[in-house]
Structures are given as C-alpha cells and as structure tokens.
Design a protein around this motif. Structure first.
Motif, PDB file in Angstrom:
ATOM      1  N   ASP A  64      28.165  39.471  37.431  1.00  0.00           N
ATOM      2  CA  ASP A  64      26.761  39.361  37.829  1.00  0.00           C
ATOM      3  C   ASP A  64      26.459  37.888  38.069  1.00  0.00           C
ATOM      4  OD1 ASP A  64      24.048  39.459  38.191  1.00  0.00           O
ATOM      5  OD2 ASP A  64      23.573  39.895  36.090  1.00  0.00           O
ATOM      6  N   MET A  65      26.283  37.515  39.333  1.00  0.00           N
ATOM      7  CA  MET A  65      26.071  36.104  39.662  1.00  0.00           C
ATOM      8  C   MET A  65      24.700  35.616  39.243  1.00  0.00           C
ATOM      9  SD  MET A  65      28.917  35.070  40.701  1.00  0.00           S
ATOM     10  CE  MET A  65      28.418  33.420  41.216  1.00  0.00           C
ATOM     11  N   ILE A  93      28.318  40.404  42.142  1.00  0.00           N
ATOM     12  CA  ILE A  93      27.180  41.258  42.477  1.00  0.00           C
ATOM     13  C   ILE A  93      25.912  40.466  42.194  1.00  0.00           C
ATOM     14  CG2 ILE A  93      28.358  43.439  42.092  1.00  0.00           C
ATOM     15  CD1 ILE A  93      27.095  43.622  39.363  1.00  0.00           C
ATOM     16  N   THR A  94      24.902  40.666  43.016  1.00  0.00           N
ATOM     17  CA  THR A  94      23.672  39.893  42.882  1.00  0.00           C
ATOM     18  C   THR A  94      22.480  40.705  43.349  1.00  0.00           C
ATOM     19  OG1 THR A  94      22.520  37.863  43.578  1.00  0.00           O
ATOM     20  CG2 THR A  94      24.040  38.846  45.147  1.00  0.00           C
ATOM     21  N   ARG A  95      21.348  40.433  42.765  1.00  0.00           N
ATOM     22  CA  ARG A  95      20.101  41.049  43.216  1.00  0.00           C
ATOM     23  C   ARG A  95      19.504  40.299  44.391  1.00  0.00           C
ATOM     24  NH1 ARG A  95      20.495  41.785  37.827  1.00  0.00           N
ATOM     25  NH2 ARG A  95      19.930  43.839  36.999  1.00  0.00           N
ATOM     26  N   ARG A  96      20.031  39.117  44.665  1.00  0.00           N
ATOM     27  CA  ARG A  96      19.518  38.308  45.764  1.00  0.00           C
ATOM     28  C   ARG A  96      20.525  38.366  46.911  1.00  0.00           C
ATOM     29  NH1 ARG A  96      18.551  35.053  41.213  1.00  0.00           N
ATOM     30  NH2 ARG A  96      20.357  33.759  41.685  1.00  0.00           N
ATOM     31  N   ALA A 100      21.776  32.268  51.638  1.00  0.00           N
ATOM     32  CA  ALA A 100      22.033  31.112  50.772  1.00  0.00           C
ATOM     33  C   ALA A 100      22.745  31.528  49.491  1.00  0.00           C
ATOM     34  CB  ALA A 100      20.712  30.411  50.443  1.00  0.00           C
ATOM     35  N   THR A 101      22.327  32.656  48.911  1.00  0.00           N
ATOM     36  CA  THR A 101      22.969  33.146  47.689  1.00  0.00           C
ATOM     37  C   THR A 101      24.421  33.514  47.961  1.00  0.00           C
ATOM     38  OG1 THR A 101      20.885  33.968  46.776  1.00  0.00           O
ATOM     39  CG2 THR A 101      22.911  34.924  45.899  1.00  0.00           C
ATOM     40  N   ASP A 112      34.632  38.222  46.945  1.00  0.00           N
ATOM     41  CA  ASP A 112      33.777  39.117  47.726  1.00  0.00           C
ATOM     42  C   ASP A 112      32.433  39.168  47.013  1.00  0.00           C
ATOM     43  OD1 ASP A 112      32.878  40.834  49.667  1.00  0.00           O
ATOM     44  OD2 ASP A 112      34.394  42.374  49.325  1.00  0.00           O
ATOM     45  N   ILE A 113      31.410  39.614  47.720  1.00  0.00           N
ATOM     46  CA  ILE A 113      30.075  39.674  47.128  1.00  0.00           C
ATOM     47  C   ILE A 113      29.378  40.943  47.589  1.00  0.00           C
ATOM     48  CG2 ILE A 113      29.031  38.300  48.981  1.00  0.00           C
ATOM     49  CD1 ILE A 113      27.168  37.100  46.796  1.00  0.00           C
ATOM     50  N   LEU A 114      28.614  41.543  46.682  1.00  0.00           N
ATOM     51  CA  LEU A 114      27.922  42.798  46.948  1.00  0.00           C
ATOM     52  C   LEU A 114      26.497  42.677  46.431  1.00  0.00           C
ATOM     53  CD1 LEU A 114      28.530  45.615  48.105  1.00  0.00           C
ATOM     54  CD2 LEU A 114      29.170  46.334  45.799  1.00  0.00           C
ATOM     55  N   ALA A 115      25.527  42.920  47.323  1.00  0.00           N
ATOM     56  CA  ALA A 115      24.120  42.809  46.937  1.00  0.00           C
ATOM     57  C   ALA A 115      23.614  44.154  46.423  1.00  0.00           C
ATOM     58  CB  ALA A 115      23.277  42.353  48.129  1.00  0.00           C
TER      59      ALA A 115
END
Length: 258
Positions: A64-65, A93-96, A100-101, A112-115
């Motif tokens: 959780d970033m 994983i991020t809520r934003r 930029a995030t 990798d990143i997942l919103a």
C-alpha cells in the motif's frame, strides 16, 4: 482466513508479502491471490514485515503506497530498477490514481501499480506476471474458484450459480470477493466503501447499495430471500456461503435501493 477455496496451495506456491493496515483489504487480497497460486502473509507495519522477512522470503510483495512504511519496506526488499535475484519485486496499490502518484511510485522502484478500486482478476494477473518475471516460473493460472456454491471464472469474469451464468463488472466482482472473504460477518456500508473505494473517495450516500443491488440482480438474489448476499437491516451486508433461499427476516431495509 475462513473462506474455503476448494484447493489448497501446493508446496511450491508463490509467496506474497502484503503491507496494508486494513484487515478487510488484506482479506480481499488474500482471497484473490489464493487460487492455489499464492500463499499470503500480511503485515500492518514495517516491524511486522521485518519479523516475517526474518523467517520467510516472499517471491513478491503487494504494498500500500499510501502507508507510512511503504518506502522503508521497498528499501528493505532491495528495490532496484532491474529484476535481480536479490530483489523482491513489488506491486504498488494506491487510492490515488493520478499520474503524479504513479510516476512517484515508479521512481520508488515498484514494478507495477494498481489504483483502487481494482478488480480482483486484474490484481491476480499482475501479481502472476511480476512473480513469473522474477522467478521464471510458468505455472498456469487456475481458471476458477469456488465461494460456497458460487463458481467464479477469473479469466472471463463469469459467475456460475446453479445453471445460471453471469458476467460481473470490476466493482461487482470486488464486492463479491470482499463479502466472501468474510463469510457470515456483517460489513457496514462504511467498511465496504473504505475497502473498495478508499477513505478519500467522496460518493453519494447510496453508492454501495446501488452496486449491491446490481450484483444481486445478476445473481438473481432477492434481498427478501437472499441466497448469497443478505441485508442486515440498519447495519450492512453479509455473505451467505451456501446456496440457500433462507436468509434474514423479510424486513425491508430503509437504506436498500430496490
């Protein structure tokens, strides 16, 4: 974790470390990954993660970033811009979900990143790709999972209940997984909103009820005689892990959208 997945992970299953401080989200992630492919261990903070790493080396991490310890854990995992044997790759994983995030997360060397809100099948697919790149393992995806008497085809996002076949949206699938990850437990609307959309999400008051209603329509699940998702009047919803028409009393919930 109380949900029966129908098959236990094999001895050589991939290992995933999860850093997240919300148990509802952790259980959702665990249910998603535990398709006979991953064994999950979760930490709410860096100290817990350190204790896990002292005795257990994961193949990858889900971080959780938005967590205060995310950067420190990435450093502890040996974050690097290349997948080296000494590096434990990470999915953020991020809520934003703004650009930029995402750029900042990649600068911190996540792979990798997942919103949020994310669909469980997308989370699983990305974790498989990351761990496959890191380990070289090419184990196939397990195509289905059973939640009580519901069978979910994770590749085609189909749900089968009896003779019925339904196609779920990403949000509907997340709702079903979240409820199924806590069988018999009442989840309030606020808990569901926080787990799927995040605390920073500003929504109309009935967003959870509307998505529950849509899910029920596809499951052919009357709120008066629930087979899978029961309304607990004045409180929230719970998952019924058996195929049954017996549920709560036929007392209309004033918050339910019909």
């Amino acid at each position: 974790m109380n949900v029966q997945h129908g098959r236990a992970p094999p001895d050589d299953a991939r290992r995933a470390l999860v850093l997240h401080d919300r148990p509802l989200v952790v259980n959702l992630i665990e249910l998603t990954l535990n398709h006979g492919l991953f064994v999950v261990r979760a930490a709410q903070n860096l100290d817990q993660a350190e204790r896990i790493l002292a005795e257990w080396r994961p193949n990858m991490a889900v971080i959780d970033m938005d967590h205060d310890d995310s950067l420190d854990l990435l450093k502890r995992l040996g974050a690097s811009r290349t997948l080296q044997p000494s590096v434990i790759p990470a999915l953020a994983i991020t809520r934003r979900g703004d650009l930029a995030t995402k750029v900042n997360s990649f600068d911190l060397v996540v792979h990798d990143i997942l919103a949020m809100p994310f669909s469980p099948d997308e989370l699983l697919a990305r974790c498989i790709v990351i761990s496959r790149r890191a380990t070289g393992s090419d184990r196939p995806i397990v195509p289905t999972i059973k939640l009580g008497e519901i069978e979910i085809d994770i590749l085609n996002r189909e749900v089968r209940a009896g003779d019925s076949v339904m196609h779920l949206t990403a949000i509907e699938q997340s709702l079903l997984y979240l409820l199924a990850a806590h069988p018999g437990k009442v989840l309030t609307r606020e808990e569901i909103l926080d787990a799927i959309w995040g605390t920073d999400f500003i929504a109309e008051s009935n967003v959870v009820d509307r998505h529950i209603r849509n899910l029920r329509i596809k499951l052919q699940n009357s709120y008066r005689k629930p087979r899978f998702v029961a309304t607990v009047p004045g409180k929230g919803y719970r998952f019924i892990p058996t195929f049954s028409n017996r549920g709560w009393e036929d007392v209309p919930d004033p918050h339910e959208v019909h």
